[in-house]
Design a protein around this motif. Structure first.
Motif, PDB file in Angstrom:
ATOM      1  N   ASP A  33      44.121  54.542  38.239  1.00 37.64           N
ATOM      2  CA  ASP A  33      44.397  53.525  37.229  1.00 37.64           C
ATOM      3  C   ASP A  33      45.828  53.576  36.704  1.00 37.64           C
ATOM      4  N   LYS A  34      46.445  54.741  36.782  1.00 33.62           N
ATOM      5  CA  LYS A  34      47.803  54.854  36.248  1.00 33.62           C
ATOM      6  C   LYS A  34      48.775  53.918  36.979  1.00 33.62           C
ATOM      7  N   LEU A  36      48.032  50.805  37.771  1.00 37.09           N
ATOM      8  CA  LEU A  36      47.708  49.403  37.507  1.00 37.09           C
ATOM      9  C   LEU A  36      48.857  48.634  36.858  1.00 37.09           C
ATOM     10  N   MET A  37      49.381  49.173  35.775  1.00 36.42           N
ATOM     11  CA  MET A  37      50.427  48.452  35.045  1.00 36.42           C
ATOM     12  C   MET A  37      51.705  48.328  35.887  1.00 36.42           C
ATOM     13  N   SER A  38      52.063  49.417  36.579  1.00 34.97           N
ATOM     14  CA  SER A  38      53.321  49.360  37.329  1.00 34.97           C
ATOM     15  C   SER A  38      53.231  48.403  38.524  1.00 34.97           C
ATOM     16  N   ALA A  40      51.156  45.840  38.713  1.00 33.94           N
ATOM     17  CA  ALA A  40      51.068  44.496  38.121  1.00 33.94           C
ATOM     18  C   ALA A  40      52.458  43.985  37.771  1.00 33.94           C
ATOM     19  N   TRP A  41      53.263  44.867  37.212  1.00 32.72           N
ATOM     20  CA  TRP A  41      54.641  44.488  36.855  1.00 32.72           C
ATOM     21  C   TRP A  41      55.454  44.164  38.105  1.00 32.72           C
ATOM     22  N   TYR A  42      55.360  45.054  39.095  1.00 33.71           N
ATOM     23  CA  TYR A  42      56.174  44.905  40.302  1.00 33.71           C
ATOM     24  C   TYR A  42      55.836  43.597  41.028  1.00 33.71           C
ATOM     25  N   ASN A  44      54.177  40.852  39.741  1.00 30.69           N
ATOM     26  CA  ASN A  44      54.030  39.607  38.974  1.00 30.69           C
ATOM     27  C   ASN A  44      55.139  39.280  37.994  1.00 30.69           C
ATOM     28  N   SER A  45      55.932  40.259  37.609  1.00 28.16           N
ATOM     29  CA  SER A  45      56.912  39.955  36.569  1.00 28.16           C
ATOM     30  C   SER A  45      58.144  39.268  37.156  1.00 28.16           C
ATOM     31  N   SER A 261      47.090  62.046  33.918  1.00 29.04           N
ATOM     32  CA  SER A 261      47.229  61.318  32.655  1.00 29.04           C
ATOM     33  C   SER A 261      47.507  62.272  31.506  1.00 29.04           C
TER      34      SER A 261
END
Ligand code: MG
Length: 271
Positions: A33-34, A36-38, A40-42, A44-45, A261
């Protein structure tokens, strides 16, 4: 007897009904899960796109300056990393989110040769070629990935996707004692070319001075060389993975997501 029989049947049914649940718990691959954010950023941002364009726009400017100032006897060249520099492997990183044990997954992914060119990378590479500046791809992909890597680069439209312009991990990386080091391979390129520019998403793509991350996560080396960034070294963003991770995990291998984490949280500066 009858009640014993029914008890056994009931117990068996219960065991059977439990089995899939137990199996699901036991065999479910650990999640990641760690990431997920990175990822998603890579993926979609718009900021990610802008940073790549910024990097390659700057690289174009620096290349023009180097060509103008050229008084070298050797032909000019530049060294680029491949993964998360020219090619986008974030679909593989996305696959790790639900299956962190996807050990053979990387080779499956690269064998597809389907990674897309990152924003600005292709037109920059074409520009360099139009100016007669050779590109050397120095990558820590393995030797057995050479064919698929060259195919991927060529299919994506990159120039210099040839055997003599690709230096993979096993070529010269062992001479320095660090199997991921690119020092020997950069030296090899320098034998016959003047390297005017290096582009990568990892500090190890630029110089050996960044290889030791044990002191303040390598930040001292960045401070000492701050003038080189945006000049000879063009850094691209990769929040998904990199040499910056190991010191955060105290150089321990095989940690599960929960342990990672915990360590990450222990290293945050809090208000
Ligand atoms: Mg890379």
């Amino acid at each position: 007897m009858k009640s014993t029989f029914y008890s056994i049947v009931l117990a068996s049914l219960l065991m059977l009904s439990c089995k899939p649940t137990q199996n699901t718990v036991v065999t479910a691959p650990p999640s990641h899960d760690k990431l997920l954010m990175s990822v998603a950023w890579y993926q979609n941002s718009a900021e990610m796109m802008a940073l790549y364009y910024q990097g390659f726009n700057l690289a174009t400017q620096r290349l023009d300056e180097a060509i103008k100032a050229d008084n070298q006897s050797k032909p000019l060249a530049m060294v680029v990393d491949i993964d998360e520099t020219m090619l986008d492997n974030s679909p593989f990183e996305a696959s790790l989110i639900n299956n962190a044990d996807n050990l053979s997954g990387w080779y499956n992914w690269t064998s597809k040769a389907s990674a897309l060119a990152l924003p600005g990378s292709l037109s920059f590479a074409e520009y360099a070629q139009s100016k007669g500046v050779e590109i050397f791809y120095i990558s820590n992909r393995d030797d057995n990935e050479r064919d698929v890597t060259l195919k991927n680069l060529a299919d994506a439209g990159f120039p210099y996707a040839t055997d003599d312009h690709l230096l993979t991990k096993s070529d010269l990386s062992y001479s320095s004692g660090n199997t991921s080091s690119k020092v020997g391979r950069r030296a090899k390129v320098s034998e016959n070319h003047e390297i005017v520019l290096l582009i990568g998403d990892n500090l190890n793509d630029f110089s050996e001075v960044f290889e030791d991350r044990s002191i303040n996560n390598g930040k001292e080396a960045v401070l000492k060389n701050m003038d080189q960034f945006g000049k000879k070294f063009i850094v691209l963003p990769n929040p998904m993975y990199g040499a910056w991770e190991k010191p955060l995990y105290d150089y321990r291998d095989g940690l599960d997501d929960a342990a990672k984490s915990k360590l990450l949280k222990s290293k945050l500066r809090n208000e």
